[in-house]
Enzyme design. Structure first.
Site, PDB file in Angstrom:
ATOM      1  N   ASP A   1      -5.062   2.356  -1.214  1.00  0.00           N
ATOM      2  CA  ASP A   1      -5.735   1.048  -1.207  1.00  0.00           C
ATOM      3  C   ASP A   1      -7.015   0.780  -1.588  1.00  0.00           C
ATOM      4  OD1 ASP A   1      -3.251   0.780   0.264  1.00  0.00           O
ATOM      5  OD2 ASP A   1      -4.188   0.329   2.289  1.00  0.00           O
TER       6      ASP A   1
ATOM      7  N   CYS B   1       2.777   1.386  -0.457  1.00  0.00           N
ATOM      8  CA  CYS B   1       2.966   2.693  -0.419  1.00  0.00           C
ATOM      9  C   CYS B   1       3.753   3.614  -1.250  1.00  0.00           C
ATOM     10  CB  CYS B   1       1.983   3.306   0.770  1.00  0.00           C
ATOM     11  SG  CYS B   1       0.619   2.716   1.398  1.00  0.00           S
TER      12      CYS B   1
ATOM     13  N   ARG C   1       4.785   5.165  -5.004  1.00  0.00           N
ATOM     14  CA  ARG C   1       4.818   6.549  -4.987  1.00  0.00           C
ATOM     15  C   ARG C   1       5.883   6.819  -5.660  1.00  0.00           C
ATOM     16  NH1 ARG C   1       0.270   8.569  -1.414  1.00  0.00           N
ATOM     17  NH2 ARG C   1      -0.732   6.656  -0.919  1.00  0.00           N
TER      18      ARG C   1
ATOM     19  N   LYS D   1      -1.109  12.537   1.338  1.00  0.00           N
ATOM     20  CA  LYS D   1       0.040  11.780   2.184  1.00  0.00           C
ATOM     21  C   LYS D   1       1.084  11.625   0.840  1.00  0.00           C
ATOM     22  CE  LYS D   1       0.133   7.202   2.276  1.00  0.00           C
ATOM     23  NZ  LYS D   1      -0.143   5.658   2.449  1.00  0.00           N
TER      24      LYS D   1
ATOM     25  N   SER E   1       1.663   6.932   6.318  1.00  0.00           N
ATOM     26  CA  SER E   1       0.565   6.223   6.618  1.00  0.00           C
ATOM     27  C   SER E   1      -0.236   6.627   7.788  1.00  0.00           C
ATOM     28  CB  SER E   1       0.385   4.677   6.612  1.00  0.00           C
ATOM     29  OG  SER E   1       0.717   4.427   4.754  1.00  0.00           O
TER      30      SER E   1
ATOM     31  N   HIS F   1      -7.333   4.025   3.084  1.00  0.00           N
ATOM     32  CA  HIS F   1      -6.212   3.241   3.891  1.00  0.00           C
ATOM     33  C   HIS F   1      -6.815   3.303   5.311  1.00  0.00           C
ATOM     34  CE1 HIS F   1      -2.826   2.366   6.050  1.00  0.00           C
ATOM     35  NE2 HIS F   1      -1.906   2.072   4.872  1.00  0.00           N
TER      36      HIS F   1
ATOM     37  N   ASP G   1      -3.010   3.871  -5.429  1.00  0.00           N
ATOM     38  CA  ASP G   1      -1.509   3.304  -5.251  1.00  0.00           C
ATOM     39  C   ASP G   1      -1.239   1.859  -5.109  1.00  0.00           C
ATOM     40  OD1 ASP G   1      -2.549   2.856  -2.857  1.00  0.00           O
ATOM     41  OD2 ASP G   1      -0.894   3.809  -1.781  1.00  0.00           O
ATOM     42  N   ASN G   2      -2.246   1.219  -4.803  1.00  0.00           N
ATOM     43  CA  ASN G   2      -2.129  -0.447  -5.005  1.00  0.00           C
ATOM     44  C   ASN G   2      -3.642  -0.843  -4.662  1.00  0.00           C
ATOM     45  OD1 ASN G   2      -0.251   0.357  -2.383  1.00  0.00           O
ATOM     46  ND2 ASN G   2      -2.198  -0.546  -1.638  1.00  0.00           N
TER      47      ASN G   2
END
Length: 485
Positions: free
Chosen positions: A31, A70, A74, A123, A148, A213, A265-266
């Site tokens: 994030d 997420c 991934r 994660k 998460s 995150h 990841d985003n």
């Protein structure tokens, strides 16, 4: 004679190092905002190690994730496929029975087949059941969490329903509800130890950090260190982690033979205000197909191979990393179809190198919401989430206390909006020139009907293969997720 012998031994050592395939270190943060690093425009957050990584390597300014959430992101990274091709959407949670299918050939499995030592510290988020554990998917070592960190007692609106957060060492839960302020430190410690233990053989090290995150935590050594509040402290601790990894590579004498990649990841979880990142000048953030959700800061460093202080603005995606790494290490690709392409010519700064993609597709769940081709991005009519009013503060989302959260099993955007302080809006058919307008503020569809028509046609094969519920089209090439017994 002794000098001659020493020179000969040195020559043989260098020759062996040159013949050995490169190590790969892949650092994934969670994030992070596009503008949260100094080399991408951050002013209050200091990231000297990541900035040095960019000055000694290459940064990509149009690097994308396949979906801005997420698990889907991934899955795309690990398979080289659009997440929809491998059946993954959204973010898995403790109730999920699904996970990445055992028949998918993942990046660590490809590396392991080439004799690489492999490890993941952080994660995972590709399945909760032991069937989907990293140790059953190509990794020799794993330390971390299965989903998460807000899927715990720290969830902002459903805390009472959440089980204790499990912390795994391999296949075993060794703690529940671990001290989250120690996550970055613990994963970094494991990463540096892994490098030291495997410096004499090729390795693939995956460090998917939990931070930043929400809920965010910094260790005591970093609290109050930044001028950007707790969020800045967290990012600066991540930067220190990057520095420690580079220090270890240099100390072990393998820095010159290691490709290090870093991205998010985003985009940022904007509803959380001062506990979320900064996507400016891009529009929106996580969970949207606007640039702030799917465009990620990306840096690659490999001395002598990736040219220093270079910037690449060619549109590429995380799906390209698997085939690119396969090319580097002589790995075999899956017999199943993948969507990624080799971008090594771009990484190596070859003159005239271009993106291998005529177009990149952006899904929100099972909806084909947007397509980019060259500088042009076309949004198809679709719903999206935006922060409902003023962003929240100190770990709480917008409208905290006024929300009516839906159950965590409702993973569509209405359910997500209800739990995280968003509202649902809609966008019509819209065209943006991202070179002139990276913030997607000026719809130029009426001025360029020929571009709209071309991008609509480019979308047709993707819709046919992967489907599009916006148009009620069922895909012909979607593969299933794995299902726990």
């Amino acid at each position: 004679m002794r000098l001659l012998l020493a020179l000969l031994l040195t020559s043989l050592t260098l020759s062996a190092a040159d013949q050995r395939p490169p190590n790969v270190v892949l650092i994934l943060v969670d994030d992070l905002g596009y503008a949260d690093l100094g080399c991408f425009g951050a002013e209050k957050i200091k990231t000297p190690h990541m900035d040095s990584m960019a000055s000694e390597g290459m940064k990509f300014t149009s690097f994308y994730v396949a979906q801005a959430v997420c698990s889907a992101s991934r899955a795309a990274l690990m398979t080289g496929c659009y997440a929809n091709r491998v059946g993954m959407q959204g973010a898995l949670n403790h109730t999920s029975k699904e996970g990445i299918h055992p028949d998918e050939f993942l990046l660590p499995e490809m590396c392991k087949a080439r004799g690489y030592a492999t490890a993941a510290f952080g994660k995972w988020h590709l399945g909760t059941d032991l069937l989907f554990n990293p140790l059953h998917n190509g990794f020799d070592e794993f330390l971390g969490i299965p989903y998460s960190n807000d899927n715990s007692k720290y969830h902002p609106s459903l805390a009472q329903e959440m089980p204790p957060l499990p912390f795994y060492d391999g296949l075993k839960v060794i703690e529940t509800d671990p001290d989250q302020s120690q996550f970055t430190h613990r994963f970094t410690e494991k990463a540096t130890s892994f490098i030291e233990r495997h410096k004499d053989q090729p390795f693939f090290l995956y460090v998917p950090h939990v931070m930043p995150h929400v809920p965010i935590f910094a260790s005591p050594a970093f609290r109050g260190k930044s001028s950007a509040g707790l969020y800045g402290d967290v990012v600066q601790e991540l930067d220190e982690s990057v520095g420690q990894i580079f220090d270890t590579l240099k100390r072990c004498g393998i820095d010159q033979n290691t490709l290090v990649i870093l991205f998010s990841d985003n985009g940022p979880f904007l509803s959380y205000g001062n506990h979320a990142g900064n996507a400016k000048p891009l529009r929106e953030g996580k969970l949207t197909t606007f640039e702030g959700g799917v465009r990620s800061p990306f840096i690659a460093r490999w001395p002598g191979h990736v040219p220093a202080a270079q910037v690449c603005d060619e549109p590429v995606m995380e799906i390209d990393l698997l085939p690119t790494i396969a090319t580097l290490i002589g790995g075999k690709l899956s017999e199943r179809k993948i969507d990624g392409q080799n971008i090594l010519p771009l990484l190596e700064g070859k003159p005239g190198a271009k993106s291998p993609h005529e177009a990149l597709a952006f899904y929100g769940g099972d909806e084909l919401q947007a397509l980019r081709s060259g500088p042009w991005k076309l949004h198809f009519p679709h719903p999206y989430i935006t922060v409902d009013g003023e962003p929240g503060r100190d770990g709480k989302p917008a409208r905290f206390g006024q929300m009516k959260p839906k159950a965590i099993t409702q993973s569509g955007i209405a359910g997500i909006a209800s739990r995280h302080g968003y509202r649902v809006e809609n966008i019509g058919l819209s065209l943006y020139n991202l070179t002139d307008d990276p913030g997607e503020t000026h719809d130029v569809a009426k001025d360029h009907p020929e571009i709209v028509e071309r991008l609509q046609k480019l979308a047709e094969p993707t819709r046919k293969e992967l489907g599009d519920t916006l148009l009620k089209i069922k895909g012909t090439e979607n593969r299933p997720l794995g299902l726990a017994p």
